[in-house]
Design an enzyme around this catalytic site. Sequence first.
Site, short mmCIF file in Angstrom:
data_model
loop_
_atom_site.label_atom_id
_atom_site.label_comp_id
_atom_site.label_asym_id
_atom_site.label_seq_id
_atom_site.Cartn_x
_atom_site.Cartn_y
_atom_site.Cartn_z
N ASP A 1 1.04 -1.01 0.06
CA ASP A 1 0.59 0.01 0.06
C ASP A 1 0.39 1.14 0.15
OD1 ASP A 1 0.93 0.14 2.79
OD2 ASP A 1 -0.71 -0.23 3.61
N ASP B 1 -0.59 -6.52 0.00
CA ASP B 1 -0.96 -5.68 1.26
C ASP B 1 -2.98 -5.23 1.33
OD1 ASP B 1 0.32 -4.66 3.30
OD2 ASP B 1 1.38 -3.39 2.22
N LYS C 1 -1.34 -9.01 3.15
CA LYS C 1 -0.61 -9.18 4.44
C LYS C 1 -1.22 -8.09 4.90
CE LYS C 1 3.06 -6.36 4.23
NZ LYS C 1 2.66 -4.50 5.53
N GLU D 1 -1.58 -4.98 8.52
CA GLU D 1 -1.02 -5.10 9.74
C GLU D 1 -2.31 -4.90 10.81
OE1 GLU D 1 -0.15 -0.63 9.12
OE2 GLU D 1 0.52 -0.86 7.24
N GLU E 1 8.71 -4.06 11.84
CA GLU E 1 8.84 -2.23 10.71
C GLU E 1 9.23 -1.45 11.68
OE1 GLU E 1 7.65 1.27 7.54
OE2 GLU E 1 6.45 -0.33 8.56
#
Length: 275
Positions: free
Chosen positions: A58, A97, A127, A129, A192
């Site tokens: 993204d 993403d 993926k 978050e 990250e």
Amino acid sequence: MAKKPSSPEPSRRSSRMTVPKFTALKGTGQKISMVTAYDYPFASLVDEAGVEGVLVGDSMSMVVQGHENTLPVTLDEMIYHAEMVGRAVNHALVVVDMPFPSYHLGKFKAIENAGRILKETRCQAVKLEGGVEQAETIAALVSAGIPVMAHCGLRPQNVHQLGGYRVQRDEQALISDACAAAEAGAFAMVLECIPRGIAEKITGMLSIPTIGIGAGADCDGQVLVLHDILGMASDYSPRFVKAYADLKSTVVDAVRGFRDEVRGGEFPAAEHTFE
């Protein structure tokens, strides 16, 4: 006698990176390399370079669309670009993403949105978050047969809540997030912008690969944005980025050369003209 249609070459099938192969790289001593890609030409080149994973990130919202963060990109836009990448890549594992807020609307909506990504793009995994608060969603996706790469540490989709892009240092919270995502069934995890020591500890605790970006050299692999690698990013470059080329100058010089030759009447020359 009619000739039977030929099937894909066995070597091509056997060389394709899969989710189980990707996870099995943990502990082999081979570091995992991932690079983002957003279109057919660059995805083809990235795959040819031999990386293990290609991420349709993204981050496209910033490096392709020119937004200030990752929030504006839509699910339809992610699918549009991921389909191009999916057609280009023959060897690497392609992960897409899930954009904000496509997996925040309940687990059934998350399955529907992730299912669209897999059905419409030829990619193999998504993926998302989050850790503890997304464990139920990760488990639901995995139970539906959708491989999930988790993403802990700095979460760009939470930029407003975090107050900016900052290194995340709460060790206990980071460990809890990582363990929750892994226990929910994630096959790998991006870490990250966290201190190297914490990333090393998490990497040692988990049975799935960790892919670092600003998390030090002890992760099982590394991921970078393609435009950063090629030196095409904006004037600001995060500390964890390394440019391996200066394509920005190359492109500007090439276009400037074309402009000058057009203005000077040098292009098109005789060899570029039909008689």
